[in-house]
Design a protein around this motif. Sequence first.
Motif, mmCIF file in Angstrom:
data_model
loop_
_atom_site.group_PDB
_atom_site.id
_atom_site.type_symbol
_atom_site.label_atom_id
_atom_site.label_comp_id
_atom_site.label_asym_id
_atom_site.label_seq_id
_atom_site.Cartn_x
_atom_site.Cartn_y
_atom_site.Cartn_z
ATOM 1 N N PHE A 101 0.824 -1.204 0.000
ATOM 2 C CA PHE A 101 0.000 0.000 0.000
ATOM 3 C C PHE A 101 0.863 1.261 0.000
ATOM 4 O O PHE A 101 0.485 2.274 -0.599
ATOM 5 C CB PHE A 101 -0.933 -0.006 1.219
ATOM 6 N N MET A 102 2.018 1.200 0.664
ATOM 7 C CA MET A 102 2.889 2.361 0.696
ATOM 8 C C MET A 102 3.443 2.672 -0.702
ATOM 9 O O MET A 102 3.649 3.830 -1.056
ATOM 10 C CB MET A 102 4.038 2.130 1.672
ATOM 11 N N ARG A 103 3.699 1.614 -1.511
ATOM 12 C CA ARG A 103 4.288 1.839 -2.821
ATOM 13 C C ARG A 103 3.219 2.004 -3.901
ATOM 14 O O ARG A 103 3.567 2.032 -5.083
ATOM 15 C CB ARG A 103 5.232 0.693 -3.172
ATOM 16 N N ASP A 104 1.947 2.108 -3.504
ATOM 17 C CA ASP A 104 0.870 2.317 -4.466
ATOM 18 C C ASP A 104 1.067 3.665 -5.161
ATOM 19 O O ASP A 104 0.992 4.724 -4.533
ATOM 20 C CB ASP A 104 -0.480 2.278 -3.747
ATOM 21 N N THR A 105 1.320 3.631 -6.459
ATOM 22 C CA THR A 105 1.629 4.864 -7.202
ATOM 23 C C THR A 105 0.456 5.823 -7.200
ATOM 24 O O THR A 105 0.637 7.049 -7.147
ATOM 25 C CB THR A 105 2.018 4.508 -8.652
ATOM 26 N N GLY A 106 -0.775 5.299 -7.246
ATOM 27 C CA GLY A 106 -1.947 6.173 -7.238
ATOM 28 C C GLY A 106 -2.030 7.016 -5.990
ATOM 29 O O GLY A 106 -2.308 8.231 -6.053
ATOM 30 N N ASN A 107 -1.785 6.411 -4.828
ATOM 31 C CA ASN A 107 -1.816 7.164 -3.573
ATOM 32 C C ASN A 107 -0.703 8.202 -3.520
ATOM 33 O O ASN A 107 -0.900 9.332 -3.039
ATOM 34 C CB ASN A 107 -1.677 6.204 -2.386
ATOM 35 N N GLN A 108 0.478 7.844 -4.002
ATOM 36 C CA GLN A 108 1.597 8.776 -3.976
ATOM 37 C C GLN A 108 1.345 9.981 -4.883
ATOM 38 O O GLN A 108 1.624 11.119 -4.506
ATOM 39 C CB GLN A 108 2.874 8.044 -4.405
ATOM 40 N N ILE A 109 0.821 9.730 -6.080
ATOM 41 C CA ILE A 109 0.556 10.831 -7.011
ATOM 42 C C ILE A 109 -0.558 11.733 -6.482
ATOM 43 O O ILE A 109 -0.514 12.958 -6.639
ATOM 44 C CB ILE A 109 0.194 10.270 -8.398
ATOM 45 N N THR A 110 -1.550 11.124 -5.833
ATOM 46 C CA THR A 110 -2.648 11.930 -5.275
ATOM 47 C C THR A 110 -2.125 12.914 -4.234
ATOM 48 O O THR A 110 -2.418 14.124 -4.294
ATOM 49 C CB THR A 110 -3.702 11.006 -4.639
ATOM 50 N N LEU A 111 -1.362 12.416 -3.278
ATOM 51 C CA LEU A 111 -0.816 13.306 -2.253
ATOM 52 C C LEU A 111 0.118 14.327 -2.885
ATOM 53 O O LEU A 111 0.093 15.517 -2.532
ATOM 54 C CB LEU A 111 -0.074 12.484 -1.199
ATOM 55 N N GLY A 112 0.951 13.885 -3.844
ATOM 56 C CA GLY A 112 1.875 14.808 -4.497
ATOM 57 C C GLY A 112 1.171 15.907 -5.256
ATOM 58 O O GLY A 112 1.630 17.063 -5.273
ATOM 59 N N THR A 113 0.038 15.595 -5.892
ATOM 60 C CA THR A 113 -0.703 16.614 -6.649
ATOM 61 C C THR A 113 -1.210 17.718 -5.733
ATOM 62 O O THR A 113 -1.086 18.916 -6.044
ATOM 63 C CB THR A 113 -1.885 15.961 -7.384
ATOM 64 N N PHE A 114 -1.775 17.334 -4.589
ATOM 65 C CA PHE A 114 -2.318 18.341 -3.671
ATOM 66 C C PHE A 114 -1.217 19.195 -3.050
ATOM 67 O O PHE A 114 -1.345 20.428 -2.964
ATOM 68 C CB PHE A 114 -3.133 17.650 -2.563
ATOM 69 N N ILE A 115 -0.127 18.559 -2.623
ATOM 70 C CA ILE A 115 0.974 19.312 -2.019
ATOM 71 C C ILE A 115 1.625 20.229 -3.053
ATOM 72 O O ILE A 115 1.952 21.390 -2.762
ATOM 73 C CB ILE A 115 2.006 18.347 -1.416
ATOM 74 N N ALA A 116 1.807 19.715 -4.270
ATOM 75 C CA ALA A 116 2.441 20.525 -5.321
ATOM 76 C C ALA A 116 1.583 21.727 -5.686
ATOM 77 O O ALA A 116 2.092 22.841 -5.882
ATOM 78 C CB ALA A 116 2.700 19.656 -6.557
ATOM 79 N N THR A 117 0.264 21.522 -5.806
ATOM 80 C CA THR A 117 -0.630 22.640 -6.130
ATOM 81 C C THR A 117 -0.616 23.690 -5.026
ATOM 82 O O THR A 117 -0.584 24.904 -5.294
ATOM 83 C CB THR A 117 -2.061 22.121 -6.343
ATOM 84 N N PHE A 118 -0.639 23.227 -3.758
ATOM 85 C CA PHE A 118 -0.588 24.158 -2.632
ATOM 86 C C PHE A 118 0.685 25.002 -2.674
ATOM 87 O O PHE A 118 0.641 26.241 -2.578
ATOM 88 C CB PHE A 118 -0.663 23.376 -1.318
ATOM 89 N N LEU A 119 1.816 24.361 -2.835
ATOM 90 C CA LEU A 119 3.091 25.086 -2.803
ATOM 91 C C LEU A 119 3.230 25.997 -4.023
ATOM 92 O O LEU A 119 3.752 27.121 -3.914
ATOM 93 C CB LEU A 119 4.247 24.085 -2.749
ATOM 94 N N TYR A 120 2.737 25.539 -5.182
ATOM 95 C CA TYR A 120 2.796 26.375 -6.385
ATOM 96 C C TYR A 120 2.015 27.676 -6.168
ATOM 97 O O TYR A 120 2.512 28.773 -6.453
ATOM 98 C CB TYR A 120 2.236 25.610 -7.577
ATOM 99 N N ALA A 166 -9.834 16.227 -10.374
ATOM 100 C CA ALA A 166 -9.896 14.934 -11.068
ATOM 101 C C ALA A 166 -9.163 13.857 -10.262
ATOM 102 O O ALA A 166 -9.649 12.719 -10.135
ATOM 103 C CB ALA A 166 -9.292 15.063 -12.463
ATOM 104 N N VAL A 167 -8.009 14.201 -9.709
ATOM 105 C CA VAL A 167 -7.238 13.238 -8.916
ATOM 106 C C VAL A 167 -8.001 12.865 -7.649
ATOM 107 O O VAL A 167 -7.988 11.704 -7.219
ATOM 108 C CB VAL A 167 -5.854 13.820 -8.583
ATOM 109 N N PHE A 168 -8.689 13.819 -7.052
ATOM 110 C CA PHE A 168 -9.448 13.531 -5.834
ATOM 111 C C PHE A 168 -10.596 12.562 -6.125
ATOM 112 O O PHE A 168 -10.872 11.647 -5.333
ATOM 113 C CB PHE A 168 -9.985 14.825 -5.236
ATOM 114 N N ILE A 169 -11.269 12.746 -7.257
ATOM 115 C CA ILE A 169 -12.336 11.819 -7.644
ATOM 116 C C ILE A 169 -11.757 10.414 -7.847
ATOM 117 O O ILE A 169 -12.335 9.410 -7.404
ATOM 118 C CB ILE A 169 -13.043 12.310 -8.918
ATOM 119 N N TYR A 170 -10.614 10.358 -8.522
ATOM 120 C CA TYR A 170 -9.949 9.062 -8.716
ATOM 121 C C TYR A 170 -9.583 8.429 -7.373
ATOM 122 O O TYR A 170 -9.763 7.221 -7.167
ATOM 123 C CB TYR A 170 -8.684 9.257 -9.562
ATOM 124 N N PHE A 171 -9.093 9.238 -6.441
ATOM 125 C CA PHE A 171 -8.656 8.734 -5.150
ATOM 126 C C PHE A 171 -9.819 8.124 -4.370
ATOM 127 O O PHE A 171 -9.678 7.059 -3.752
ATOM 128 C CB PHE A 171 -8.010 9.870 -4.352
#
Length: 472
Positions: A101-120, A166-171
Amino acid sequence: MKARLFKTWDDLRSSYWFVPTLMTLGAIVLSFLTTYFDGRIGPDWIENVNWLSGNKPDGARALLSTVAGSMIGVAGVTFSITIASVVYASGQYGPRLLTNFMRDTGNQITLGTFIATFLYCLLVLRTVRSADEAPTGQTPAEDVIGAFVPHIAVLTAIVLTLASVAVFIYFIHHIPESIHVSNVIAGVGRDLNEKVDTLFPERIGQELPGASPPDARSEMPEAFYDEAESIRAVTTGYLQGVDGDALLEAACTHDLVLRMKYRPGDFVSEGEALLLAWPAERVTEDVCHELRRNFAYGRHRTALQDIRFLFNELVEIAARALSPGVNDPFTAISCLDWLGSTLKLIARRDFPNAVRYDEQGNIRVVAEPTTFAEFIEIVFDQLRPYVAADRNAALHTLQIIGEVGGATEEQERADTLRLAADRLLAACEEALPHASDRELIRTRHRVVAQLLSNQDSYDALAAQHDWFGGTA
């Protein structure tokens, strides 16, 4: 060294922070690039695009602030949901599945998208300024010109916001799907079948052409075990990877014969002998260091080179499903189906020799592979105490044993399977309380025993039987 690099890369893939960190760094670079182009191009271009409207400084600030605040809030919710699902899955299916579960790419990209958008948004927000915040000009017109709204950067923030939705809906869809027991089992089963193709049999060097499989002990030099130098481990942990090619190269370079004492997945304590090297007089401290570098350790077992670990994951799920507290034989049957699929692949493979030679035919490395009997023990012997107490699981296990027997043409492997079936029958005779259930097991066992005892005519015999009764 290669083994350690592979281990490091596997650790990064298994971490929950690596992909979000890369995405965050990308967001930082993107914020500087978009604001740079805004400064170079200026604000006039947006007036020529009819379907876009320009932002004033206050409006741009409000938009960026709203997006930034929303994203960090959603990121917190996402992290909480992920941790809750991981805790549930670890408790339900076993702690060894935590890495999956830790290496699940979908979960990693989801968290990364939100953090990246916030920091941007946060970094772009600092560049927005109104006229009264700009350096004072000599005239009011120059004061107005001093205002700066990065229109390209703001539009990019809107695009990132849409992507985040879109990523949140996928998540929301992905989380319940990822903890569904059938998907968990299928994921491990697919990984297991892929490992058979990539790692099994794991070869070090080349076998001696035209030779029958030798006995490793008889092939070793005289007095090898009396005179060989022990290369001892300098750390404690699970052996996660071995660079076999480098070991063979080192053995050829220093004219050594090496005998490996451990396989990936074994636990090694500091001071224990990793290798035996002969002759001892050629084993200098530099050679010891060179040989040790080809071993990678960790605090837990991984599937990097350890196919037994994936077997154990499915066995653990099946054992938990058959425990009195869960009592879910159909989940165990699903695990047995995937385990049987992998055993059929292995049953068709030629197992590698323990002995490996250089190009001149000199023995160089002895690395004992996992045998077919060991794989059968990992699956059927470990599950036997749980399977024997459940009629449905026991019947299906005997079916899997028979089907695996049909995948091999070697009578020795069929005899190994026959022994597993006999042991299961004996356990069921003691564990099953009802005489009718015991009779069903006996009937199924007779079918399996007949099939395994006649490998040359297996297909003809199998056509006469079905797994839901006696003869067809």
